[in-house]
Design a protein around this motif. Sequence first.
Motif, PDB file in Angstrom:
ATOM      1  N   HIS A   1       0.752  -1.442   0.091  1.00  0.00           N
ATOM      2  CA  HIS A   1       0.286  -0.098   0.240  1.00  0.00           C
ATOM      3  C   HIS A   1       0.890   0.850  -0.226  1.00  0.00           C
ATOM      4  N   PHE A   2       2.524   1.381   1.136  1.00  0.00           N
ATOM      5  CA  PHE A   2       3.194   2.276   0.923  1.00  0.00           C
ATOM      6  C   PHE A   2       3.691   2.184  -0.849  1.00  0.00           C
ATOM      7  N   LEU A   3       3.990   1.968  -0.658  1.00  0.00           N
ATOM      8  CA  LEU A   3       4.562   1.391  -1.790  1.00  0.00           C
ATOM      9  C   LEU A   3       4.083   2.232  -3.436  1.00  0.00           C
ATOM     10  N   ASN A   4       2.788   1.603  -3.206  1.00  0.00           N
ATOM     11  CA  ASN A   4       2.114   1.445  -4.849  1.00  0.00           C
ATOM     12  C   ASN A   4       1.549   3.488  -4.621  1.00  0.00           C
ATOM     13  N   VAL A   5       1.389   3.446  -3.115  1.00  0.00           N
ATOM     14  CA  VAL A   5       0.664   5.006  -3.071  1.00  0.00           C
ATOM     15  C   VAL A   5       1.628   5.511  -3.181  1.00  0.00           C
ATOM     16  N   SER A   6       2.776   6.560  -3.044  1.00  0.00           N
ATOM     17  CA  SER A   6       3.897   6.777  -2.759  1.00  0.00           C
ATOM     18  C   SER A   6       4.757   7.003  -4.413  1.00  0.00           C
ATOM     19  N   TRP A   7       4.988   5.679  -4.469  1.00  0.00           N
ATOM     20  CA  TRP A   7       6.295   6.132  -6.051  1.00  0.00           C
ATOM     21  C   TRP A   7       4.950   5.791  -6.803  1.00  0.00           C
TER      22      TRP A   7
END
Lengths: 319, 582
Positions: free
Chosen positions: B500-506
């Motif tokens: 979630h963190f990666l997909n939303v930030s990068w």
Amino acid sequence: MSTMIQYVLMIVIVLLTLTTIAAWLIWLERRMLALWQDRYGPNRAGPFGLLIVVADTIKLFFKEDWIPPFADKTIFVIAPPIIGTTVLMSFVIIPFAPGILIADLNIGLLFFLAMSSLGVYSIVLGGWASNNKYSLLGALRGASQMISYEVFMGLSLMGVVMLSGSFRLTDIVIAQKGCWFIITQPVGFVIFMIAGIAETHRLPFDIPEAESELVAGFHSEYSGMKFGMFFIGEYMGITLISSMVVTLFFGGWLGPAFLPPLVWFTLKTFVFILFFILLRASLPRPRYDQLMEYGWKILLPVALLNLIITGGIVLMMNK
Amino acid sequence: MDNHSGLADELTSRFGASVFTQQLTVDEVTTLWVAKENISEVLKHLKHAIHHPFELLYDLCAIDERSRAKKNGSPSSDFTIVYHLLSFKRNIFIRLKVALHGDYPSIPSVSSLWENANWYEREVYDMFGINFEGHPHLSRILMPLTWEGHPLRKEHPARATEMGPFKLWDEKQDREQDALQFKPEDWGLKRHSEDADFMFLNLGPQHPGTHGVLRIILQLDGEDIVDAVPDIGFHHRGAEKMGERQSWHTYIPYTDRVDYLGGVMNNLAYLLAVEKLAGITVPERVKVIRIMLCELFRIASHLVWYGTFAQDLGQLSPVFYMFTDREKIFDIVEAICGARMHPNWFRIGGVAQDLPEGWDKLVADFVAYFPKQLKEYHQMVMRNSIFKARTVGIGIYTLEEAIEWGVTGPGLRACGFEWDFRKKQPYSGYENFEFDIPTAQNGDCYDRARVRVAEMWQSLRIIDQCLKNMPEGNYKADHPLTTPPLKKNTMQDIETLITHFLNVSWGPVIPAGEAMSCIEATKGANSYYLTSDGNTSPYRVRIRTPSFPHMQMLPYISKGYTVADLLSILGSMDYVLADIDR
């Protein structure tokens, strides 16, 4: 001397009433259209938005009086007043009630036809002087439409003239005492009505200004009060055609005695004005050549036929 | 898709194996690299000679390959020209690619083979600077004539801030103004004929009848149209270029604005391609929700067309009634998505949220209410004799002409050809629904209108079926690339939280490859042809929109008619400027 004052007074009254009516017709049309189209229309200025007309007029007066540099200036300025003038002149011969009229000409009907012919100049000159291609196309369409439809308009009225034996509008109204001419001249009425719509170039026959094709047609370049004159001219035209229909086919001021003649005349005219507005709310616009075809191929023969039949019947009755 | 490899064999047996290099793509479209020398011949063979020919040039685009990270085993090239052809008989696409070398390469034009190749090649020239030998009028089409550079080349800046401050010095101003001077010869128009001087009427870019910033140069003889030249590009916002900068996820709202009347239907076209690349299979519930919203938008879009079409012909009232009904649809869309015209509501692997409580009542009310309205509109517009006089027999094209010019959607079906991608190549579960494909026979303005009106009835049927058969289940796929992932999992599961963190930030990293989706959008076939080199943003986004070829056909079908008819033709075409220019 007193007759002179009477004339002037009458002219002033008619002039003021007509221009006021024409102005408030704009409000009426916008409100009625809105009613039929499920929306509100102008409802902010004054009660029921009635003062929108005043606001609009003030706005039009104070707008910059802009004449495009490429326009033919003199003609550009002359064109707009023509339509208002000719329509107002036509009102001279309309008997609003017994005794309430400006001039009881014995060639009344011909005078009306002559004036409505002159109205074409407004469109043609305006469109030409604008030096804009859209205006030019609008003016061309307007010229051919109005000149053609004048023919049918004139022919459709000859039946009425035969039946009443006079061009004088007062005589025509009085001749309808027994039976309105709508009963004896239904075909003439329909043709006159159609030609009338074409003459005032209102939807469905607003081909000279067809906004989705020609932007605003012959008056694309006009703004401010010059545009206002075209605008008022159009609404006075509606009033004129409506009152002519009433005078010629619906017994003019005649009606049961519980209302005064002037009220009858006004009421009947109002109904036709509403009819004009309803037409605008409901019909699409035919193509220019279709309108011409309709006129020359259908209206003209029908009008002539109507003339021959009426003439024959009148001849038989007189024998 | 059975004759998938069969097609490649068929071609190799005709031309020899050395001509083709096959490439495997995740969308299972037969993809062949063809040498530049052979391409004209191969295309000619595919169009005319082969059994069950590929009649339709579906799309023609280019890719700047010079900075691509992973090439997936395809031959080396600086620029690639990609032809998408469609065979109706076989019901498959074929993708032909030509590798070009050098900075400003050149390739033979196919504009003599397909009429609609003309604009596509001009677009490629405009965007990449690739020359097409033998093209009749190779000039800029979307960008201003004075533009420097070719925007879709990788070295061209994508942001205004990369371009330096805007300055307009005197000579530049003169140059810009010179470029705006109208010279009929530049547009391939003659000033006189043997017996007449022509009038040139500039319809637009600001004109009440064009529904947006479209300019049509009319060559008139009286009121008769001798020729009409559409000048497009005023609405060009570089949607394809923006795709190369946005992450796969943040590009979704841009798609909403391509066919801005189609709303979430654009999301679907884009996401189907992304999901093919990512290998995501979405749950049944997602499919049905998506279909329901798409069909609601189809009705909304058709209502706008219906009303404005009547208005173009001078009928003032219908548009108000129809916009009122469109508001009712938007009320439903707003309740479900939170926004109206551009909900940006579909997500990679699902939709943004589950359906809200009470959605079924809203939809049921609409399904019950709308048929009465449609009947009334039919009486008011379609049966009106003046409306018929203005549309019957106007703007006719035959089925062959329609295919030649790349017409899809209702315009194609109005020629009596039952072709609808929802039926022929079902996507997102359309195969589970019962509906008919409305057709008409004459291919004139009136028939195009008839088809659209009938389509609204069919859409209503589909919505009704969605309402009655909405499956239970998740509103997002359980897949690592679903963006953002299911919220409730992120609360418990560290892996999902990290994704979630990666997909939303990068943004999600979509595997390298290429895929094309094809949907039956409101106006015709809409496609996203996506190329990924395994990054957080697409390497190339190609948007094939239906309105582009439709507008290209305008001169062909409006010659000989009058200015008033042109408005009927434009209205019946149902285009959206953003859909033409992107």
